[in-house]
Design an enzyme around this catalytic site. Structure first.
Site, short mmCIF file in Angstrom:
data_model
loop_
_atom_site.label_atom_id
_atom_site.label_comp_id
_atom_site.label_asym_id
_atom_site.label_seq_id
_atom_site.Cartn_x
_atom_site.Cartn_y
_atom_site.Cartn_z
N TYR A 103 0.85 -1.19 0.00
CA TYR A 103 0.00 0.00 0.00
C TYR A 103 0.88 1.24 0.00
O TYR A 103 1.45 1.61 1.02
CB TYR A 103 -0.92 0.01 1.22
CG TYR A 103 -1.92 -1.12 1.28
CD1 TYR A 103 -2.20 -1.90 0.17
CD2 TYR A 103 -2.57 -1.41 2.47
CE1 TYR A 103 -3.12 -2.94 0.24
CE2 TYR A 103 -3.50 -2.45 2.56
CZ TYR A 103 -3.76 -3.20 1.44
OH TYR A 103 -4.68 -4.23 1.52
N PHE A 160 -13.03 -5.58 0.76
CA PHE A 160 -14.11 -4.97 -0.03
C PHE A 160 -15.47 -5.32 0.55
O PHE A 160 -16.38 -5.77 -0.15
CB PHE A 160 -14.03 -5.39 -1.50
CG PHE A 160 -12.86 -4.81 -2.25
CD1 PHE A 160 -12.15 -3.73 -1.74
CD2 PHE A 160 -12.47 -5.34 -3.45
CE1 PHE A 160 -11.06 -3.20 -2.42
CE2 PHE A 160 -11.39 -4.81 -4.16
CZ PHE A 160 -10.69 -3.73 -3.64
N LEU A 171 -17.76 -3.50 1.35
CA LEU A 171 -18.80 -2.63 0.78
C LEU A 171 -18.74 -2.62 -0.74
O LEU A 171 -19.33 -1.78 -1.39
CB LEU A 171 -18.64 -1.20 1.33
CG LEU A 171 -18.67 -1.09 2.85
CD1 LEU A 171 -18.36 0.32 3.30
CD2 LEU A 171 -20.03 -1.53 3.38
N GLY A 207 -15.81 -2.39 -2.61
CA GLY A 207 -14.54 -1.90 -3.14
C GLY A 207 -14.72 -0.74 -4.09
O GLY A 207 -15.50 0.19 -3.84
#
Length: 290
Positions: free
Chosen positions: A66, A215, A217, A219
């Site tokens: 990330y 994810f 929700l 993504g």
């Protein structure tokens, strides 16, 4: 920093030898656009991490990829030295390229370097939990995982990893990993509309293994459903809140890692996940995935 709100939605779950809040925090969104580069607002990113811990969250999910490095370094800046009850989970098995892609990196030497990088950027001698990221950016791929997972087991035996898990895995790959060494969690894509892991979740719950939906929700393509909107409207709530609350009700081994880069949104997610859903609501929502 100390927790001020011990009663987060969902209560707690035991990951290996550590009890964590089922409502956790996913740190991916703290990086720049498309999870590359620094955040737009550095201080705001630090504030979200500190607020998560102050609100009682004891499970933070991250990855060296990330940014890359950016999110781990933000976590270290915001929270180090870490509270004793905080578990930081990370992932290895992939890297970032110059175009922002997510190529795989699961050769033994690549994995060892990723573990070393995580130790450095998080500022620790031992990683609490490491997930082996499998498959590719399109999803799980049915392939052997022995050499890669055995590399992490070797590092665990050397004392630099406490607990192991797998991510983006098929059910058979989960079983492959379990035949090699114990795992404490599986991290796969799962939400109201993506229900392919229903049977796996139930099996893992019976075995005392956590399931961590990424994810939750939807993504980059949020879950959208007329049924979801109707239930949310009837309850005077939002689709996001209903989706999070449903996940906590789905199975006691599900741990949430909904992400955000906003303190206000973090608080909204916590409040939303505590929404009460009736049996009728659950029956209606269950039909979304067909």
């Amino acid at each position: 920093m100390s927790a001020t709100t011990p009663d987060l939605p969902g209560g707690t779950w035991t990951l290996g030898d550590t009890t964590v809040t089922r409502f956790g925090y996913g740190a991916m969104q703290l990086a720049g656009p498309w999870v590359m580069g620094p955040p737009k607002d550095h201080d705001a990113a630090l504030a979200v991490l500190r607020e998560a811990v102050d609100l009682g969250i004891t499970h933070i999910d991250t990855a060296e990829a990330y940014g890359p490095r950016v999110v781990n370094e933000l976590i270290r800046e915001a929270l180090h030295p870490y509270p004793e009850d905080l578990l930081i989970a990370t992932k290895v098995g992939g890297r970032r390229d110059a175009e922002g892609g997510w190529p795989t990196a699961r050769q033994p030497d690549e994995l060892r370097q990723q573990i070393a990088d995580n130790l450095e950027t998080l500022g620790v001698d031992v990683l609490d939990l490491v997930h082996l990221r499998l498959g590719n950016a399109q999803g799980p791929v049915p392939e052997p995982i022995g050499a890669a997972f055995e590399t992490l087991v070797d590092l665990q035996q050397q004392g630099v990893i406490r607990h192991l898990g797998v991510s983006n895995a098929t059910g058979e790959q989960v079983a492959q990993a379990q035949r090699i060494a114990p795992i404490v969690s599986v991290q796969n894509m799962y939400n109201l509309a993506v229900r392919h892991d229903d049977a796996l979740i139930d099996r893992l719950a019976a075995e005392g293994v956590a399931y961590v939906p990424f994810f939750p929700l939807g993504g980059f393509s949020p879950v959208q459903s007329d049924t979801l909107t109707a239930v949310a409207t009837r309850l005077g709530s939002t689709p996001i809140s209903v989706a999070l609350a449903w996940l906590l009700r789905r199975s006691p081994n599900i741990l949430l890692i909904a992400g955000t880069s906003s303190v206000a949104h973090l608080r909204e997610n916590i409040a939303g996940a505590g929404l009460e859903l009736s049996a009728a609501d659950l029956d209606e929502l269950h039909k979304i995935a067909g």
